[in-house]
Design a protein around this motif. Structure first.
Motif, PDB file in Angstrom:
ATOM      1  N   THR A  74       1.090  -1.306  -0.063  1.00 16.20           N
ATOM      2  CA  THR A  74       0.112  -0.097  -0.096  1.00 16.20           C
ATOM      3  C   THR A  74       0.875   1.234   0.082  1.00 16.20           C
ATOM      4  OG1 THR A  74       0.045   0.182   2.601  1.00 16.20           O
ATOM      5  CG2 THR A  74      -1.870  -1.155   1.359  1.00 16.20           C
ATOM      6  N   ASP A  75       0.546   2.164  -0.645  1.00 15.02           N
ATOM      7  CA  ASP A  75       1.071   3.452  -0.761  1.00 15.02           C
ATOM      8  C   ASP A  75       0.908   4.319   0.522  1.00 15.02           C
ATOM      9  OD1 ASP A  75       2.776   5.559  -2.494  1.00 15.02           O
ATOM     10  OD2 ASP A  75       0.789   6.759  -1.675  1.00 15.02           O
ATOM     11  N   VAL A  76       1.781   4.721   1.413  1.00 15.43           N
ATOM     12  CA  VAL A  76       1.181   5.484   2.530  1.00 15.43           C
ATOM     13  C   VAL A  76       1.611   6.744   2.521  1.00 15.43           C
ATOM     14  CG1 VAL A  76       1.770   5.511   5.071  1.00 15.43           C
ATOM     15  CG2 VAL A  76       1.649   3.315   4.038  1.00 15.43           C
ATOM     16  N   SER A 106      -2.861   1.001  10.228  1.00 14.79           N
ATOM     17  CA  SER A 106      -4.318   0.686   9.734  1.00 14.79           C
ATOM     18  C   SER A 106      -4.198  -0.011   8.375  1.00 14.79           C
ATOM     19  CB  SER A 106      -5.066   2.010   9.419  1.00 14.79           C
ATOM     20  OG  SER A 106      -4.888   2.758   8.300  1.00 14.79           O
ATOM     21  N   HIS A 107      -3.179   0.012   7.574  1.00 14.56           N
ATOM     22  CA  HIS A 107      -3.116  -0.940   6.781  1.00 14.56           C
ATOM     23  C   HIS A 107      -2.828  -2.265   6.977  1.00 14.56           C
ATOM     24  CE1 HIS A 107      -2.296   2.840   3.577  1.00 14.56           C
ATOM     25  NE2 HIS A 107      -3.432   2.833   4.180  1.00 14.56           N
ATOM     26  N   ALA A 108      -1.718  -2.179   7.988  1.00 14.63           N
ATOM     27  CA  ALA A 108      -1.554  -3.680   8.315  1.00 14.63           C
ATOM     28  C   ALA A 108      -2.493  -4.126   8.927  1.00 14.63           C
ATOM     29  CB  ALA A 108      -0.280  -3.360   9.315  1.00 14.63           C
ATOM     30  N   ALA A 122      -2.357  -5.684   4.905  1.00 18.34           N
ATOM     31  CA  ALA A 122      -1.234  -5.303   3.987  1.00 18.34           C
ATOM     32  C   ALA A 122       0.136  -6.147   4.240  1.00 18.34           C
ATOM     33  CB  ALA A 122      -1.037  -3.903   3.952  1.00 18.34           C
ATOM     34  N   ASP A 123       0.895  -6.766   3.121  1.00 18.41           N
ATOM     35  CA  ASP A 123       2.094  -7.453   3.480  1.00 18.41           C
ATOM     36  C   ASP A 123       3.073  -6.339   3.417  1.00 18.41           C
ATOM     37  OD1 ASP A 123       1.047 -10.196   2.858  1.00 18.41           O
ATOM     38  OD2 ASP A 123       0.429  -9.323   1.084  1.00 18.41           O
ATOM     39  N   ILE A 124       3.159  -5.233   2.719  1.00 17.79           N
ATOM     40  CA  ILE A 124       4.093  -4.205   2.694  1.00 17.79           C
ATOM     41  C   ILE A 124       3.562  -2.997   2.664  1.00 17.79           C
ATOM     42  CG2 ILE A 124       5.883  -3.269   1.277  1.00 17.79           C
ATOM     43  CD1 ILE A 124       6.330  -6.080   0.009  1.00 17.79           C
TER      44      ILE A 124
END
Ligand code: PBG
Ligand code: ZN
Length: 322
Positions: A117-119, A153-155, A159-161
């Motif tokens: 995901t782009d953070v 929040s992505h994790a 999300a993997d990365i």
């Protein structure tokens, strides 16, 4: 005429010989496909400045994921277009935000796919800057805090990365700390370590609706004139715990990819950005360049310069050829 003893052309006589001595290979497993996720249902909107690239609603992702997998592309990176924006980019870390829903959908329907995901905050802020604005400036430390929340929040969504693209100082370390503190020590960080303030991001800003309303990003992204500074940026990110170092854009910065390859052991990613894609596509559509050949050559060149992996809008099209 003096005949040379060594004749390089001997090994170029046919494809068998050429492939025997080929130094660089490109495989679909090295490609990462960017996906733009938008609100709504049954949406599939082509981006005008990026022919062949679409914004998809969450329900369209599973189909897209299957197509990627079939072609051997096992890795996507997500960019989100939120329903609404505000001054502090709250949508970036909302539990039911567009990216959080997209990750869950992909992890449910296509668990074999690796999801990055782009953070960043620029897609989520009303002013379009990559951070929180205080007194007319992007406030580094206030932004880092929100970025860490966003990555977490992505994790949590699966999300993997996570891939921070904001260029704030110290964000990799804070993101690593936040992930570890919540037992996400297996979630990797692909840092946009060396990201230049580039005009080649133009089409992306249309696609993701994230152009700054005022000013530009030169106060946080790197000056295209600088190479030694790339070493300092990469060193900091390594010290802070980055797993993968990214250089962005790609083709105008092949020297920087090579520099990092020679100086660091970490895996290196190159981002062939929207403007690079758009210019190759435009020339191909006009009949000025052979699309398949320039696509393959541009991607191979990134590999030859030292990139282990490449983020590219050509990922599916390239994989089809391989
Ligand atoms: C968000 C972000 C951008 C890109 C990736 N993440 C835009 C920007 O920094 O302005 C560019 C990608 C592309 O051009 O393909 N910070
Ligand atoms: Zn941004």
């Amino acid at each position: 005429m003096i005949y040379p003893d060594y004749r390089p052309r001997r090994l170029r006589r046919n494809e068998n010989l050429r492939s025997l001595v080929r130094e660089t290979v490109l495989t679909p497993a090295q490609l990462i496909y960017p996906l733009f996720v938008m609100p709504g249902k049954n949406k599939r909107e082509e981006i005008s400045s990026m022919p062949g690239v679409f914004r998809l609603s969450v329900d369209q992702l599973a189909k897209e994921a299957k197509e990627c997998r079939k072609l051997g592309v096992n890795h996507v990176i997500l960019f989100g277009l939120p329903e609404k924006k505000d001054r502090v980019g709250s949508g970036a870390h909302a539990t039911d935000g567009i990216i959080q829903r997209a990750i869950k959908e992909l992890k449910n329907k296509a668990p074999e796919l690796t999801v990055s995901t782009d953070v960043c905050l620029c897609e989520y802020t009303s002013h379009g800057h990559c951070g929180i604005i205080h007194e007319g400036m992007v406030d580094n430390d206030a932004t880092v805090e929100v970025l860490a929340r966003t990555a977490l929040s992505h994790a949590k969504a699966g999300a993997d990365i996570v891939a921070p693209s904001d260029m704030m100082d110290g964000r990799v370390g804070e993101i690593r700390a936040a992930l570890d503190e919540h037992n996400f020590d297996q979630v990797a960080i692909m840092s946009y370590a060396v990201k230049y303030a580039s005009a080649f991001y133009g089409p992306f800003r249309d696609a993701a609706d994230c152009a700054p309303q005022e000013g530009d990003r030169r106060g946080y992204q790197m000056d295209p004139a600088n190479a030694r500074e790339a070493l300092r940026e990469a060193t900091l990110d390594v010290e802070e715990g980055a797993d993968i170092l990214m250089v962005k854009p790609g083709m105008p910065y092949l020297d920087i990819i090579r520099l990092l390859r020679d100086e660091f052991d970490h895996p290196i990613a190159a981002y062939q950005v929207s403007g690079e894609y758009a210019m190759l596509k435009a020339a191909a559509i006009n009949g000025w360049l052979d699309e398949e050949r320039v696509m393959a050559e541009s991607l191979l060149s990134l590999r030859r310069a030292g990139a282990d992996m490449i983020l590219t809008y050509f990922a599916k099209q390239m994989a089809k050829l391989l």
